[in-house]
Design a protein around this motif. Structure first.
Motif, PDB file in Angstrom:
ATOM      1  N   VAL A 164      37.785  87.412  34.868  1.00  0.00           N
ATOM      2  CA  VAL A 164      37.761  88.748  34.068  1.00  0.00           C
ATOM      3  C   VAL A 164      38.489  88.406  32.668  1.00  0.00           C
ATOM      4  N   PHE A 165      37.570  88.336  31.623  1.00  0.00           N
ATOM      5  CA  PHE A 165      38.018  88.022  30.433  1.00  0.00           C
ATOM      6  C   PHE A 165      38.396  89.216  29.597  1.00  0.00           C
ATOM      7  N   LEU A 166      39.513  89.074  29.165  1.00  0.00           N
ATOM      8  CA  LEU A 166      40.424  90.405  28.541  1.00  0.00           C
ATOM      9  C   LEU A 166      40.125  90.216  27.024  1.00  0.00           C
ATOM     10  N   ARG A 167      39.820  91.165  26.315  1.00  0.00           N
ATOM     11  CA  ARG A 167      39.431  91.032  24.755  1.00  0.00           C
ATOM     12  C   ARG A 167      40.628  91.343  23.639  1.00  0.00           C
ATOM     13  N   HIS A 168      41.773  91.780  24.520  1.00  0.00           N
ATOM     14  CA  HIS A 168      42.772  92.402  23.523  1.00  0.00           C
ATOM     15  C   HIS A 168      44.081  91.781  23.994  1.00  0.00           C
ATOM     16  N   ARG A 169      44.031  90.080  24.302  1.00  0.00           N
ATOM     17  CA  ARG A 169      45.228  89.387  24.566  1.00  0.00           C
ATOM     18  C   ARG A 169      46.132  89.502  23.340  1.00  0.00           C
ATOM     19  N   LEU A 170      45.477  89.840  21.983  1.00  0.00           N
ATOM     20  CA  LEU A 170      46.602  89.839  21.044  1.00  0.00           C
ATOM     21  C   LEU A 170      47.526  90.695  21.143  1.00  0.00           C
TER      22      LEU A 170
ATOM     23  N   PHE B 256      44.839  87.606  40.226  1.00  0.00           N
ATOM     24  CA  PHE B 256      46.234  86.969  39.268  1.00  0.00           C
ATOM     25  C   PHE B 256      46.157  87.494  37.790  1.00  0.00           C
ATOM     26  N   PHE B 257      47.052  87.904  37.447  1.00  0.00           N
ATOM     27  CA  PHE B 257      47.184  88.200  36.013  1.00  0.00           C
ATOM     28  C   PHE B 257      47.714  87.128  35.364  1.00  0.00           C
ATOM     29  N   HIS B 258      47.038  86.445  34.628  1.00  0.00           N
ATOM     30  CA  HIS B 258      47.401  84.960  33.897  1.00  0.00           C
ATOM     31  C   HIS B 258      46.645  85.169  32.570  1.00  0.00           C
ATOM     32  N   PRO B 259      47.134  85.734  31.480  1.00  0.00           N
ATOM     33  CA  PRO B 259      46.281  85.853  30.353  1.00  0.00           C
ATOM     34  C   PRO B 259      46.091  84.497  29.555  1.00  0.00           C
ATOM     35  N   TYR B 260      47.055  83.515  29.900  1.00  0.00           N
ATOM     36  CA  TYR B 260      46.971  82.176  29.256  1.00  0.00           C
ATOM     37  C   TYR B 260      46.742  81.029  30.248  1.00  0.00           C
ATOM     38  N   CYS B 261      45.659  81.411  31.179  1.00  0.00           N
ATOM     39  CA  CYS B 261      45.446  80.461  32.213  1.00  0.00           C
ATOM     40  C   CYS B 261      44.910  78.982  31.945  1.00  0.00           C
TER      41      CYS B 261
ATOM     42  N   VAL C 284      49.859  90.969  23.204  1.00  0.00           N
ATOM     43  CA  VAL C 284      50.958  90.292  23.876  1.00  0.00           C
ATOM     44  C   VAL C 284      51.259  89.005  23.146  1.00  0.00           C
ATOM     45  N   GLU C 285      50.794  89.148  21.920  1.00  0.00           N
ATOM     46  CA  GLU C 285      51.222  87.727  20.991  1.00  0.00           C
ATOM     47  C   GLU C 285      52.491  88.006  20.427  1.00  0.00           C
ATOM     48  N   PRO C 286      53.687  87.033  20.639  1.00  0.00           N
ATOM     49  CA  PRO C 286      54.628  87.434  19.834  1.00  0.00           C
ATOM     50  C   PRO C 286      54.817  87.552  18.278  1.00  0.00           C
ATOM     51  N   GLY C 287      53.540  86.887  17.894  1.00  0.00           N
ATOM     52  CA  GLY C 287      53.435  86.921  16.499  1.00  0.00           C
ATOM     53  C   GLY C 287      53.174  88.493  15.841  1.00  0.00           C
ATOM     54  N   LEU C 288      52.610  89.075  16.683  1.00  0.00           N
ATOM     55  CA  LEU C 288      52.139  90.365  16.397  1.00  0.00           C
ATOM     56  C   LEU C 288      53.374  91.410  16.463  1.00  0.00           C
ATOM     57  N   PHE C 289      54.594  90.910  16.758  1.00  0.00           N
ATOM     58  CA  PHE C 289      55.920  91.687  16.643  1.00  0.00           C
ATOM     59  C   PHE C 289      56.965  91.072  16.190  1.00  0.00           C
ATOM     60  N   PRO C 290      56.996  90.809  14.789  1.00  0.00           N
ATOM     61  CA  PRO C 290      58.170  90.157  14.230  1.00  0.00           C
ATOM     62  C   PRO C 290      59.579  90.707  14.581  1.00  0.00           C
ATOM     63  N   HIS C 291      59.568  91.759  14.767  1.00  0.00           N
ATOM     64  CA  HIS C 291      60.808  92.645  15.189  1.00  0.00           C
ATOM     65  C   HIS C 291      60.591  93.284  16.621  1.00  0.00           C
ATOM     66  N   PHE C 292      61.580  93.575  17.303  1.00  0.00           N
ATOM     67  CA  PHE C 292      61.530  94.142  18.636  1.00  0.00           C
ATOM     68  C   PHE C 292      60.186  93.438  19.366  1.00  0.00           C
ATOM     69  N   THR C 293      60.524  92.185  19.510  1.00  0.00           N
ATOM     70  CA  THR C 293      59.427  91.460  20.182  1.00  0.00           C
ATOM     71  C   THR C 293      59.376  91.657  21.397  1.00  0.00           C
ATOM     72  N   LEU C 294      60.426  91.827  22.342  1.00  0.00           N
ATOM     73  CA  LEU C 294      60.320  92.014  23.848  1.00  0.00           C
ATOM     74  C   LEU C 294      59.795  93.477  24.101  1.00  0.00           C
ATOM     75  N   LEU C 295      60.064  94.138  23.161  1.00  0.00           N
ATOM     76  CA  LEU C 295      59.499  95.769  23.548  1.00  0.00           C
ATOM     77  C   LEU C 295      58.009  95.842  23.053  1.00  0.00           C
ATOM     78  N   GLY C 296      57.865  95.005  21.942  1.00  0.00           N
ATOM     79  CA  GLY C 296      56.357  95.080  21.428  1.00  0.00           C
ATOM     80  C   GLY C 296      55.257  94.299  22.449  1.00  0.00           C
ATOM     81  N   GLN C 297      55.793  93.075  23.099  1.00  0.00           N
ATOM     82  CA  GLN C 297      54.910  92.412  23.965  1.00  0.00           C
ATOM     83  C   GLN C 297      54.803  93.268  25.269  1.00  0.00           C
ATOM     84  N   SER C 298      56.161  93.928  25.938  1.00  0.00           N
ATOM     85  CA  SER C 298      56.095  94.789  26.905  1.00  0.00           C
ATOM     86  C   SER C 298      54.929  95.902  26.842  1.00  0.00           C
TER      87      SER C 298
END
Length: 496
Positions: A129-135, A65-70, A137-151
């Motif tokens: 399985v602990f993923l080190r780069h969850r950052l 299961f892919f669930h980064p915020y489990c 998919v954080e919305p705060g990393l993409f103040p613009h074009f958030t949907l595209l950036g997170q995807s």
């Protein structure tokens, strides 16, 4: 030679040069495509070799299961743990893995959190399985074009997950559709998805086209014709890519009629799509006594939901302010009513949002009548539910609304947003009887709250009984039966 003849001569030479370059360019393109195909095949072979080695070592297949915020406390996490519990009870010869980005805790602490928040205990441990780069998919990393950036970020996070562990079946349980082609075509996995909320929807497009300000359509865009037109084009292109990614799924489960309509229009896979209502722990709340509440000196309005922007806690506070203003001169006044906001904070951004909401309460002068309860254990949640009179929900186009169902199971008079899952699936008549109220703006919510409080206790009690009886179809047992029926064909493809 005339100027006209010189121009014709130059054009002939240019055409001859382009023609001579055509074959080398075609050869180069074919070569690059061939290299890319070989690279993809090499990566696919490497990943599948890793899975073969793992299968030989474990002696059994694995569902991941892919669930980064489990480790969060929302409805999506309840779906995750109930799904794993159901699969473990049915299939003893399958291992289960959860990809998570919660680095600050151990796997055991995550499972203890699931028990504390949701009253869910798994029959046996799962591998994390602990993923080190969850950052990424954080919305705060993409103040613009958030949907595209997170995807795009989810693709890189999915790549990290795939290289860490290659499963036999991959289930995206959090809505990262762009990871599906990665696991299907590179990992060679069977893939499934449980969609809580489409990343983009026709309703979002309508908001931009009509230039309505929302939390995801700020004023500077809605006030500009050019920016609104540009955002419509951006949304349309993104919707096309989202549909292509989602259509890679072998099995698509959605959580409500509203989500079903949007996913069918975007992913266009009706034969592989079904509705599986999310699990709501209705049995844990049905032991709360259903009694008349006319003798209460203080009526509590309770809101349950993560502190995310789309939950629109600001609307709750502003509507509550209007109710207090209208009751100022009435019986009991301000002291006869309070608002309790209960929810989980996933990250620092959510915690900052709570601080902003506290500031809004101070600004409106209602801080003494509003309580915030963050990441509370299950028993405290249940106690607060038992003391409440009204359950409040304000999210526009909520995909489903587990908090709405839980309030109804607890025998609260629910007041939900007139849209999405609450309108289509939950707050609907039961055997001809009313099960709750719907509203869509500050005045509507304030008027509905006043109407509920002004009702005779016997009338409120009848609505509460109808509501409790109506939500039996959203129980854990119903979810497990529907979920297992949906995934059984996929599980049947495993070699065991």
């Amino acid at each position: 030679m005339s100027g006209h003849d010189q121009l014709a001569h130059y054009l002939c030479e240019l055409t001859s040069l382009l023609w001579k370059l055509l074959l080398p360019l075609l050869f180069l393109c074919v070569l690059l495509v061939a290299v890319l195909v070989l690279l993809v095949l090499a990566v696919r072979f490497w990943l599948q070799s890793n899975r073969t080695v793992r299968r030989a070592r474990d002696g059994r297949p694995t569902v991941a299961f892919f669930h980064p915020y489990c480790n969060a406390g929302g409805g999506g996490e309840r779906v995750l743990w109930c799904a794993i519990r159901a699969l473990q009870n049915r299939y003893a010869d399958i291992n289960f893995v959860v990809y998570t980005g919660d680095l600050g805790v151990t796997g055991q602490q995550i499972l203890e959190g699931a028990q504390r928040r949701f009253n869910i205990v798994l029959p046996r441990p799962v591998q994390f399985v602990f993923l080190r780069h969850r950052l990424l998919v954080e919305p705060g990393l993409f103040p613009h074009f958030t949907l595209l950036g997170q995807s795009v970020g989810s693709v890189f996070l999915g790549w990290e997950a795939l290289t860490e562990f290659v499963p036999d079946i991959y289930i995206d349980s959090m809505g990262y559709a762009f990871t599906l082609p990665l696991f299907r075509y590179l990992g060679g996995c069977s893939v499934a998805s449980y969609v809580h909320y489409p990343t983009i929807s026709t309703d979002m497009l309508s908001v931009v086209r009509e230039r309505n300000p929302r939390f995801n359509n700020p004023d500077y865009i809605s006030n500009s014709l050019f920016l609104s037109a540009f955002k419509v084009v951006y949304y349309c292109l993104f919707a096309l890519l989202y549909g292509m990614a989602g259509s890679c799924s072998d099995l698509i489960m959605v959580n409500s009629s509203w989500t079903l309509d949007h996913i069918l229009s975007l992913w266009r896979s009706p034969n592989r799509t079904c509705v599986v209502y999310p699990p709501c722990d209705v049995s844990a709340f049905t032991d709360i006594p259903l009694e008349e509440d006319g003798d209460r000196k203080c009526h509590s309005i309770i809101s349950i939901g993560q502190f995310r922007p789309e939950k629109d806690h600001r609307l709750q506070i502003r509507a509550f302010k209007k109710v207090l203003d209208r009751r100022r001169e009435g019986l009991g006044g301000r002291e006869a009513l309070k608002l309790v906001l209960i929810g989980g904070c996933r990250n620092q951004e959510d915690e900052d949002r709570v601080l902003m909401l506290r500031g809004l309460c101070q600004e409106l002068g209602v801080a003494d009548r509003v309580e915030f309860k963050l990441n509370v254990p299950f028993e405290e949640l249940k106690r607060e539910m038992g003391e409440a009179t009204i359950g409040l929900h304000t999210m526009w186009n909520e995909h489903f609304g587990i908090g709405v169902v839980e309030c109804m199971a607890a025998g609260k008079v629910i007041l939900a947003h007139k849209s999405g899952g609450p309108k289509l699936d939950i707050v609907v008549p039961f055997e001809g009887g009313q099960t709750g109220f719907l509203a869509d703006d500050e005045d509507g919510y304030a008027e509905a709250i006043q109407r509920i409080l002004a009702m005779p206790p016997t009338s409120r009690l009848q609505i509460r009984r109808n509501a409790r009886q109506s939500v039996a179809r959203f129980s854990d047992q119903e979810f497990e039966a529907c979920f297992l029926a949906a995934v059984e064909p996929l599980i049947g493809t495993l070699e065991r």
